[in-house]
Scaffold this active site. Structure first.
Site, PDB file in Angstrom:
ATOM      1  N   TRP A  33       0.840  -1.210   0.000  1.00  0.00           N
ATOM      2  CA  TRP A  33       0.000   0.000   0.000  1.00  0.00           C
ATOM      3  C   TRP A  33       0.872   1.256   0.000  1.00  0.00           C
ATOM      4  O   TRP A  33       2.023   1.219   0.435  1.00  0.00           O
ATOM      5  CB  TRP A  33      -0.922   0.007   1.214  1.00  0.00           C
ATOM      6  CG  TRP A  33      -0.223   0.094   2.554  1.00  0.00           C
ATOM      7  CD1 TRP A  33       0.212  -0.936   3.324  1.00  0.00           C
ATOM      8  CD2 TRP A  33       0.108   1.297   3.266  1.00  0.00           C
ATOM      9  NE1 TRP A  33       0.810  -0.466   4.473  1.00  0.00           N
ATOM     10  CE2 TRP A  33       0.754   0.905   4.472  1.00  0.00           C
ATOM     11  CE3 TRP A  33      -0.066   2.659   3.020  1.00  0.00           C
ATOM     12  CZ2 TRP A  33       1.219   1.823   5.413  1.00  0.00           C
ATOM     13  CZ3 TRP A  33       0.395   3.584   3.957  1.00  0.00           C
ATOM     14  CH2 TRP A  33       1.030   3.156   5.136  1.00  0.00           C
ATOM     15  N   GLU A  76       7.602   8.680  13.791  1.00  0.00           N
ATOM     16  CA  GLU A  76       7.772   8.039  12.482  1.00  0.00           C
ATOM     17  C   GLU A  76       8.615   8.906  11.545  1.00  0.00           C
ATOM     18  O   GLU A  76       9.415   8.398  10.763  1.00  0.00           O
ATOM     19  CB  GLU A  76       6.412   7.774  11.841  1.00  0.00           C
ATOM     20  CG  GLU A  76       5.534   6.765  12.566  1.00  0.00           C
ATOM     21  CD  GLU A  76       5.990   5.329  12.368  1.00  0.00           C
ATOM     22  OE1 GLU A  76       6.949   5.101  11.599  1.00  0.00           O
ATOM     23  OE2 GLU A  76       5.397   4.435  12.993  1.00  0.00           O
ATOM     24  N   GLU A 114       9.044   1.805   6.174  1.00  0.00           N
ATOM     25  CA  GLU A 114       8.767   2.689   7.306  1.00  0.00           C
ATOM     26  C   GLU A 114       8.504   4.127   6.850  1.00  0.00           C
ATOM     27  O   GLU A 114       7.707   4.842   7.468  1.00  0.00           O
ATOM     28  CB  GLU A 114       9.953   2.677   8.276  1.00  0.00           C
ATOM     29  CG  GLU A 114      10.082   1.408   9.101  1.00  0.00           C
ATOM     30  CD  GLU A 114       9.084   1.339  10.230  1.00  0.00           C
ATOM     31  OE1 GLU A 114       8.569   2.410  10.637  1.00  0.00           O
ATOM     32  OE2 GLU A 114       8.797   0.231  10.716  1.00  0.00           O
ATOM     33  N   HIS A 117       4.913   5.488   6.593  1.00  0.00           N
ATOM     34  CA  HIS A 117       4.108   5.744   7.790  1.00  0.00           C
ATOM     35  C   HIS A 117       4.050   7.232   8.125  1.00  0.00           C
ATOM     36  O   HIS A 117       2.969   7.806   8.300  1.00  0.00           O
ATOM     37  CB  HIS A 117       4.673   4.969   8.981  1.00  0.00           C
ATOM     38  CG  HIS A 117       4.710   3.495   8.752  1.00  0.00           C
ATOM     39  ND1 HIS A 117       5.400   2.623   9.571  1.00  0.00           N
ATOM     40  CD2 HIS A 117       4.158   2.721   7.783  1.00  0.00           C
ATOM     41  CE1 HIS A 117       5.267   1.390   9.119  1.00  0.00           C
ATOM     42  NE2 HIS A 117       4.515   1.422   8.037  1.00  0.00           N
ATOM     43  N   GLU A 167       9.427  -2.386  17.683  1.00  0.00           N
ATOM     44  CA  GLU A 167       8.440  -2.603  16.624  1.00  0.00           C
ATOM     45  C   GLU A 167       7.115  -3.096  17.215  1.00  0.00           C
ATOM     46  O   GLU A 167       6.034  -2.706  16.745  1.00  0.00           O
ATOM     47  CB  GLU A 167       8.969  -3.616  15.599  1.00  0.00           C
ATOM     48  CG  GLU A 167      10.161  -3.148  14.797  1.00  0.00           C
ATOM     49  CD  GLU A 167       9.793  -2.177  13.672  1.00  0.00           C
ATOM     50  OE1 GLU A 167       8.663  -1.671  13.658  1.00  0.00           O
ATOM     51  OE2 GLU A 167      10.645  -1.942  12.803  1.00  0.00           O
ATOM     52  N   THR A 170       5.407  -0.111  18.872  1.00  0.00           N
ATOM     53  CA  THR A 170       4.816   0.766  17.868  1.00  0.00           C
ATOM     54  C   THR A 170       3.530   0.171  17.315  1.00  0.00           C
ATOM     55  O   THR A 170       2.560   0.892  17.043  1.00  0.00           O
ATOM     56  CB  THR A 170       5.812   1.021  16.724  1.00  0.00           C
ATOM     57  OG1 THR A 170       7.083   1.381  17.264  1.00  0.00           O
ATOM     58  CG2 THR A 170       5.339   2.143  15.826  1.00  0.00           C
ATOM     59  N   ASP A 199       2.154  -3.232   9.377  1.00  0.00           N
ATOM     60  CA  ASP A 199       3.558  -3.174   8.955  1.00  0.00           C
ATOM     61  C   ASP A 199       4.484  -3.374  10.150  1.00  0.00           C
ATOM     62  O   ASP A 199       5.475  -4.122  10.087  1.00  0.00           O
ATOM     63  CB  ASP A 199       3.873  -1.823   8.311  1.00  0.00           C
ATOM     64  CG  ASP A 199       3.385  -1.705   6.875  1.00  0.00           C
ATOM     65  OD1 ASP A 199       2.799  -2.677   6.355  1.00  0.00           O
ATOM     66  OD2 ASP A 199       3.585  -0.634   6.268  1.00  0.00           O
ATOM     67  N   GLU A 200       4.175  -2.682  11.239  1.00  0.00           N
ATOM     68  CA  GLU A 200       5.030  -2.753  12.430  1.00  0.00           C
ATOM     69  C   GLU A 200       5.083  -4.177  12.984  1.00  0.00           C
ATOM     70  O   GLU A 200       6.140  -4.634  13.441  1.00  0.00           O
ATOM     71  CB  GLU A 200       4.523  -1.793  13.509  1.00  0.00           C
ATOM     72  CG  GLU A 200       4.388  -0.338  13.077  1.00  0.00           C
ATOM     73  CD  GLU A 200       5.717   0.348  12.795  1.00  0.00           C
ATOM     74  OE1 GLU A 200       6.764  -0.320  12.771  1.00  0.00           O
ATOM     75  OE2 GLU A 200       5.708   1.585  12.622  1.00  0.00           O
ATOM     76  N   HIS A 203       7.428  -6.218  10.867  1.00  0.00           N
ATOM     77  CA  HIS A 203       8.813  -5.864  11.187  1.00  0.00           C
ATOM     78  C   HIS A 203       9.236  -6.458  12.530  1.00  0.00           C
ATOM     79  O   HIS A 203      10.389  -6.884  12.691  1.00  0.00           O
ATOM     80  CB  HIS A 203       8.969  -4.343  11.193  1.00  0.00           C
ATOM     81  CG  HIS A 203       8.666  -3.708   9.871  1.00  0.00           C
ATOM     82  ND1 HIS A 203       8.451  -2.354   9.717  1.00  0.00           N
ATOM     83  CD2 HIS A 203       8.557  -4.250   8.615  1.00  0.00           C
ATOM     84  CE1 HIS A 203       8.208  -2.096   8.437  1.00  0.00           C
ATOM     85  NE2 HIS A 203       8.266  -3.223   7.761  1.00  0.00           N
TER      86      HIS A 203
END
Length: 331
Positions: A33, A76, A114, A117, A167, A170, A199-200, A203
């Protein structure tokens, strides 16, 4: 052989799998995305109507919520600090030509993910009309200028413990913001934050896998590194946060209080993450430890209970601190 040389040997051993790590834990640029997928489309005739809707929904969000959203965005946006820090870790070669290794490739790809974000959240804040963007931009620049000191040095073992923890922290923060936005009928903001949170979590799985593999080949030193990081406590990446014309780190406690006050990220969450890492890496089952590493294991196994008792005694101020970022207060 020195500890440093052993760490380099382990990093070179793991590096052979970097391409697999990238395939497993990261998403190709063409498939992942992008911020524009979640924001009003400036090419459409409905752009101004969509922005108006975004701004109307933003009016319903409470003050501390905005403080936390701004703080998360600034954190971020300080990405240049995190990339330069990771590029300096022992075993990561980010030089020109053939000397550049697979780890530097991982960090570049991770940074690329990252970067989206802060880009998404910054645009949302700008369009919302509820915050002072110039003050936010100054705070972001200060945070990048000031850097951070998380106590890991260039040690890859300590740094991977830090990223595994951070991560996940977050993820919790962005996911809670998403849940709150959804409860206040702001579906679009909720979708944004949930996407970032996902996403976090990916990761987190990556960095915790790096640590798991290190435990397999160098268990005692990895255990000592884990104990060291938990003993000194994980410092948040925005711990030097400050507003314009203020001294370094003066805004972090107030930001942290806001996050705890509305339950976005609390002292209990900190303890829960610690326990999750202990369970994930099966600290109680690791064998072949030196006497020193055994003592470190004992310390780690008892630490969550100790920290939990301390967290229960914390008192968070009831009243909101008025930031320059969000002023006047949103009713």
């Amino acid at each position: 052989m020195s500890i440093t040389n052993i760490r380099l040997e382990v990093m070179h051993f793991l590096e052979k799998n970097v391409d697999n790590f990238i395939t497993q834990f990261l998403v190709p640029v063409e498939k992942i995305w992008q911020p524009t997928d979640y924001l009003p489309d400036s090419e459409k005739e409905t752009f101004f109507e969509d922005v108006k809707e975004l701004r109307e929904l933003a009016k319903e969000l409470p003050y501390d919520f905005w403080v936390v959203l701004v703080g998360d965005t600034i954190t971020e946006e300080a990405l240049p600090t995190y990339e330069s820090w990771l590029m300096d870790v022992e075993g990561i070669e980010n030089v020109d030509g053939e000397k550049r290794n697979g780890w530097s490739k991982w960090i570049r790809h991770w940074t690329g993910e990252e970067n989206r974000h802060g880009d998404l959240l910054n645009k949302y804040l700008y369009l919302s009309g509820r915050v002072n963007m110039r003050e936010i931009e100054q705070t972001t620049q200060h945070l990048i200028n000031d850097g951070f000191d998380i106590g890991t040095g260039r040690d890859p073992y300590k740094n991977f413990v830090y990223t595994s923890f951070q991560e996940l922290a977050t993820f919790i923060s962005h996911n809670r913001v998403a849940e709150m936005a959804q409860k206040m009928s702001n579906e679009k903001l909720s979708r944004m934050c949930k996407r970032i949170a996902s996403d976090e979590m990916r990761h987190h799985h990556a960095y915790s896998e790096f640590v798991r593999r290190i435990f397999e080949v160098d268990p005692s030193e990895m255990m000592l590194a884990f104990q060291y990081m938990m003993n000194q406590k994980i410092v948040m990446p925005a711990h030097f946060l400050r507003e314009s014309k203020e001294k370094i780190s003066t805004a972090f406690e107030q930001f942290s209080n806001a996050a705890q006050r509305i339950g976005v990220y609390t002292a209990s969450d900190y303890v829960d993450i610690m326990q999750k890492l202990i369970d994930k890496w099966q600290i109680d089952k690791i064998s072949g430890l030196t006497d020193e590493a055994e003592r470190a294991r004992d310390f780690l196994m008892k630490l969550p209970v100790r920290m939990s008792k301390i967290s229960e005694r914390l008192v968070i101020p009831v009243d909101s601190y008025i930031f320059k970022w969000v002023q006047p207060a949103v009713k």
